[in-house]
Design an enzyme around this catalytic site. Structure first.
Site, mmCIF file in Angstrom:
data_model
loop_
_atom_site.group_PDB
_atom_site.id
_atom_site.type_symbol
_atom_site.label_atom_id
_atom_site.label_comp_id
_atom_site.label_asym_id
_atom_site.label_seq_id
_atom_site.Cartn_x
_atom_site.Cartn_y
_atom_site.Cartn_z
ATOM 1 N N CYS A 123 0.891 -0.963 -0.657
ATOM 2 C CA CYS A 123 0.098 -0.300 0.310
ATOM 3 C C CYS A 123 0.218 1.184 0.303
ATOM 4 O O CYS A 123 0.697 2.540 -0.913
ATOM 5 C CB CYS A 123 -0.860 0.018 1.546
ATOM 6 S SG CYS A 123 -2.619 1.305 1.148
ATOM 7 N N CYS A 124 1.896 1.046 0.883
ATOM 8 C CA CYS A 124 2.439 2.461 0.467
ATOM 9 C C CYS A 124 3.486 2.280 -0.531
ATOM 10 O O CYS A 124 3.756 3.706 -1.341
ATOM 11 C CB CYS A 124 3.673 2.357 1.785
ATOM 12 S SG CYS A 124 2.764 2.245 4.051
ATOM 13 N N CYS A 204 -1.612 8.380 6.822
ATOM 14 C CA CYS A 204 -2.871 8.274 6.733
ATOM 15 C C CYS A 204 -3.762 7.342 7.777
ATOM 16 O O CYS A 204 -3.322 6.735 8.510
ATOM 17 C CB CYS A 204 -3.069 6.556 5.693
ATOM 18 S SG CYS A 204 -1.520 7.287 4.002
ATOM 19 N N CYS A 207 -3.605 3.588 8.686
ATOM 20 C CA CYS A 207 -2.521 3.037 9.307
ATOM 21 C C CYS A 207 -2.550 3.801 11.262
ATOM 22 O O CYS A 207 -1.119 3.606 11.354
ATOM 23 C CB CYS A 207 -1.503 2.552 8.824
ATOM 24 S SG CYS A 207 -2.322 1.869 7.253
ATOM 25 N N CYS A 226 7.383 3.927 5.639
ATOM 26 C CA CYS A 226 6.876 3.697 4.782
ATOM 27 C C CYS A 226 7.653 3.317 3.974
ATOM 28 O O CYS A 226 6.641 2.641 2.786
ATOM 29 C CB CYS A 226 5.832 5.288 4.305
ATOM 30 S SG CYS A 226 6.833 6.577 3.988
#
Length: 230
Positions: A123-124, A204, A207, A226
């Site tokens: 995702c990062c 985010c 998270c 990240c």
């Protein structure tokens, strides 16, 4: 309109060692001023997450070089408070801010699959690392507001380091947490609104939970970065 570019430079270990020796005993303000003696503005990539206490570095740059473009990585998952804080600082300091983000299909993939739950690294990578990679090749030096006390990894860094084909510059690296808070208090800089609710490192919304330093990031995951600064 396409920006005029300058030739990207690559620095040797000896040149980086010499830069560290010259910058080490300078104040934060002096380091930023010296940066523009040693580098052309077009060589400099400055990023900000507009999180926690980003106002410190941004206030320094707004005084030293208000024309410097600041890149904000818009993951699409920021807290509304972060976007409001970004707007407030942009107006307060007259910042020149540009947003970078993942392509629509890539971002929609992470949303549909909720990759922050199953694979936060991916995702990062999709929403932070890859979008910045697309512009990073234009620049010789990348400025970031990392401070050594924030994590074990950051404690190993130097003011200048070569990372992933670009020269990283951390003008706040040796600023202590106490010095940071004192500077913010003396200059009456605005804190991110979520700090009042126990968030000390803000990423985010999926998270990030309240916690000291970076302990609230990627909750229930061993991640502490990240991937941008590794």
């Amino acid at each position: 309109m396409q920006e005029s570019l300058v030739s990207k430079k690559v620095y040797s270990k000896e040149e980086i060692k010499e830069l560290n020796a010259r910058y080490r005993n300078l104040s934060v303000n002096e380091r930023v001023l010296q940066l523009y003696e040693d580098f052309d503005e077009k060589e400099v990539m400055l990023t900000s997450s507009f999180a926690a206490t980003s106002a410190l570095l941004l206030s320094v740059f707004s005084k030293c070089n208000p024309n410097q473009k600041i890149y904000f990585i818009d993951t699409g998952y920021h807290f509304p408070e972060t976007l409001e804080y970004k707007k407030k600082l942009t107006e307060l300091y007259g910042l020149n801010v540009a947003s970078v983000s993942a392509g629509r299909e890539d971002h929609e993939y992470t949303t549909t699959n909720q990759t922050w739950k199953t694979d936060p690294e991916l995702c990062c990578s999709i929403n932070k690392v890859k979008p910045l990679e697309l512009i990073k090749s234009r620049f010789s030096v990348w400025v970031s507001g990392l401070m050594s006390w924030q994590s074990d990894h950051r404690a190993t860094l130097d003011i200048f380091e070569e990372r992933g084909g670009i020269l990283k510059f951390y003008p706040l690296l040796d600023v202590t947490e106490e010095e940071r808070d004192q500077y913010i208090k003396e200059h009456q800089l605005p804190f991110h609104p979520l700090i009042a609710f126990g968030y000390h490192s803000i990423g985010c919304k999926h998270c990030t939970v309240p916690g000291e330093d970076r302990s609230g990031r990627w909750n229930n995951s061993p991640k502490t970065e990240c991937g941008l600064h590794l």
